[in-house]
Design a protein around this motif. Structure first.
Motif, PDB file in Angstrom:
ATOM      1  N   GLU A  84       0.838  -1.199   0.000  1.00 49.28           N
ATOM      2  CA  GLU A  84       0.000   0.000   0.000  1.00 49.28           C
ATOM      3  C   GLU A  84       0.870   1.244   0.000  1.00 49.28           C
ATOM      4  O   GLU A  84       2.100   1.184   0.113  1.00 49.28           O
ATOM      5  CB  GLU A  84      -0.934  -0.020   1.222  1.00 49.28           C
ATOM      6  CG  GLU A  84      -1.865  -1.225   1.270  1.00 49.28           C
ATOM      7  CD  GLU A  84      -2.780  -1.179   2.470  1.00 49.28           C
ATOM      8  OE1 GLU A  84      -2.882  -0.102   3.099  1.00 49.28           O
ATOM      9  OE2 GLU A  84      -3.380  -2.212   2.800  1.00 49.28           O
ATOM     10  N   ASP A  85       0.224   2.383  -0.137  1.00 45.00           N
ATOM     11  CA  ASP A  85       0.936   3.655  -0.162  1.00 45.00           C
ATOM     12  C   ASP A  85       1.517   3.944   1.219  1.00 45.00           C
ATOM     13  O   ASP A  85       0.766   4.093   2.190  1.00 45.00           O
ATOM     14  CB  ASP A  85      -0.024   4.779  -0.567  1.00 45.00           C
ATOM     15  CG  ASP A  85       0.697   6.109  -0.765  1.00 45.00           C
ATOM     16  OD1 ASP A  85       1.926   6.169  -0.542  1.00 45.00           O
ATOM     17  OD2 ASP A  85       0.026   7.096  -1.130  1.00 45.00           O
ATOM     18  N   THR A 115       0.176   7.118   3.416  1.00 45.41           N
ATOM     19  CA  THR A 115      -1.256   7.289   3.689  1.00 45.41           C
ATOM     20  C   THR A 115      -1.480   8.016   5.014  1.00 45.41           C
ATOM     21  O   THR A 115      -2.172   9.039   5.082  1.00 45.41           O
ATOM     22  CB  THR A 115      -1.960   5.928   3.712  1.00 45.41           C
ATOM     23  OG1 THR A 115      -1.815   5.303   2.432  1.00 45.41           O
ATOM     24  CG2 THR A 115      -3.440   6.105   4.026  1.00 45.41           C
ATOM     25  N   ARG A 167      -2.754  11.963   6.085  1.00 50.72           N
ATOM     26  CA  ARG A 167      -3.882  12.165   7.004  1.00 50.72           C
ATOM     27  C   ARG A 167      -3.475  13.002   8.207  1.00 50.72           C
ATOM     28  O   ARG A 167      -4.210  13.891   8.642  1.00 50.72           O
ATOM     29  CB  ARG A 167      -4.429  10.809   7.453  1.00 50.72           C
ATOM     30  CG  ARG A 167      -5.099   9.995   6.346  1.00 50.72           C
ATOM     31  CD  ARG A 167      -5.547   8.651   6.894  1.00 50.72           C
ATOM     32  NE  ARG A 167      -6.128   7.806   5.849  1.00 50.72           N
ATOM     33  CZ  ARG A 167      -6.520   6.546   6.035  1.00 50.72           C
ATOM     34  NH1 ARG A 167      -6.378   5.996   7.252  1.00 50.72           N
ATOM     35  NH2 ARG A 167      -7.040   5.848   5.047  1.00 50.72           N
TER      36      ARG A 167
END
Length: 411
Positions: A79-80, A83, A87
């Motif tokens: 995944e990134d 992330t 946020r």
């Protein structure tokens, strides 16, 4: 014989107004006083740069630690890795806007906002107990879905500080401490969020809200018989909660394993044991950012929230951990200075409540990481990941800035 009519005198026109002419020295003195007063008012609107700098530095450190604790794990999962970094940056940006709004508000505006904020927070606490609430780590304390989640128990903290400052800071003429009716009303107001949080149940947030209430009562000068009565009631409530089984099984196990976390390293003592190993592995200077074996391996649960201090211990070492604590101490010291110099009891109590909040929450968070306290689950102020926590803490910093400017703005 005809009597002549009386002659009425013609009205005298008013003399034209002439501006008073002051001596040059008097005019200069008056102008200088006005300029000085204006300068002081302008200075009152300038932020407390020491407080703002320490809070901003903590937020930036928190962003780095959140990225270090989540990036490698997300990258390993395909995944990134940025992330949570994005946020948290968004959380800090929203919190900064809220902080500025509170900093620019005067006491009148803060008082006007307080009842709606308190009511909104209590409604949020009620909503999480309905099917709208989400259960995370054994506590039903969240609202929302996906990445957009709100924890009302965090947002109720600044509202509770402000409403207690209103209730306890308005003594009648000639009185120097709250009356019994004021104390009872303040306790009733605090009992609402305390009861709702305990129903979730969230023992960590309950502890912080209780500490805020107790600290503000002491700061308000409440008679010691009230303090003794409250302490006795709190101890009795804790025993009653234990006897009646109001605590969840995982909370009971955490309290029982507090004395010896290594007695059950794969069960209830896992979090405490891994936290101690992670903090101790950093040494003096740390392993380096993104180079921690414990952090990169994801051995510490919730490392970007409640256990973010372990990332500083492993990757930044004792020096980095000490820097985080030093910045937190700077925020607390500035808060105490604001409380001591506030122009009104309301400002003093608001600042004192925020200092109690940040101080106790820091002590509990760091204490549970290093094994001094049981694990109850509270974030590290301004550092841990979470929009609700960051926004609430920055709002509190804005209140401190607002209180700091009141003594100048009143001139």
């Amino acid at each position: 014989m005809t009597v002549p009519a009386p002659v009425r005198p013609r009205p005298t026109p008013p003399a034209p107004y002439r501006w008073p002419v002051r001596p040059a020295s008097s005019a200069v003195r008056s102008a200088s006083r006005s300029a000085a007063r204006l300068a002081r008012r302008v200075a009152g609107g300038v932020p407390d740069w020491g407080l703002a700098g320490a809070a901003g530095a903590l937020c930036l450190v928190g962003v780095v630690l959140v990225w270090a604790s989540t990036g490698p794990r997300l990258a390993a999962e395909g995944e990134d890795p940025r992330t949570y970094l994005r946020r948290q940056l968004l959380n800090v940006a929203v919190g900064a806007v809220v902080m500025v709004a509170f900093a620019l508000a005067d006491h009148g505006a803060l008082r006007a906002w307080t009842p709606p904020l308190y009511a909104l927070g209590c409604l949020g606490l009620l909503a999480v107990l309905t099917p709208l609430g989400r259960t995370v780590n054994g506590a039903q304390s969240w609202l929302g879905a996906g990445a957009l989640q709100v924890q009302p128990s965090e947002l109720v903290k600044p509202a509770l500080v402000l409403i207690l400052a209103m209730l306890l800071g308005e003594q009648p003429d000639g009185e120097h401490r709250p009356r019994g009716a004021q104390v009872l009303l303040a306790l009733a107001v605090a009992a609402v969020p305390l009861g709702l949080v305990m129903l979730q149940p969230d023992l960590g947030t309950f502890t912080i809200i209780a500490a805020i209430t107790f600290g503000m009562l002491v700061a308000a000068g409440v008679r010691w018989r009230w303090i003794g009565l409250l302490a006795s009631a709190g101890a009795a409530a804790a025993v009653l909660a234990w006897v009646l089984g109001l605590l969840r099984p995982h909370q009971v196990h955490r309290l029982l394993t507090f004395a010896d976390p290594l007695a059950d390293p794969q069960g209830a003592g896992y979090n405490a044991a891994q936290a101690l190993i992670t903090v101790g592995s950093g040494g003096l200077s740390g392993r380096g950012l993104l180079r921690g074996d414990q952090t990169g391996g994801g051995f510490v649960p919730e490392q970007h929230t409640d256990f973010v201090f372990t990332v500083a211990g492993e990757e930044l070492g004792f020096a980095g951990s000490a820097l985080v604590l030093l910045l937190l101490w700077a925020v607390l010291a500035r808060g105490l200075r604001v409380a001591a110099r506030a122009a009104s009891p309301y400002g003093t109590l608001a600042a004192a409540g925020i200092v109690c909040w940040f101080g106790v929450q820091t002590f509990v968070n760091v204490g549970m990481v290093v094994g001094l306290l049981p694990i109850v689950g509270v974030p590290l102020p301004l550092v841990s990941y979470g929009g609700s926590s960051v926004v609430a803490c920055l709002a509190a910093v804005g209140v401190l800035m607002s209180v700091r400017g009141q003594d100048v703005r009143r001139l």
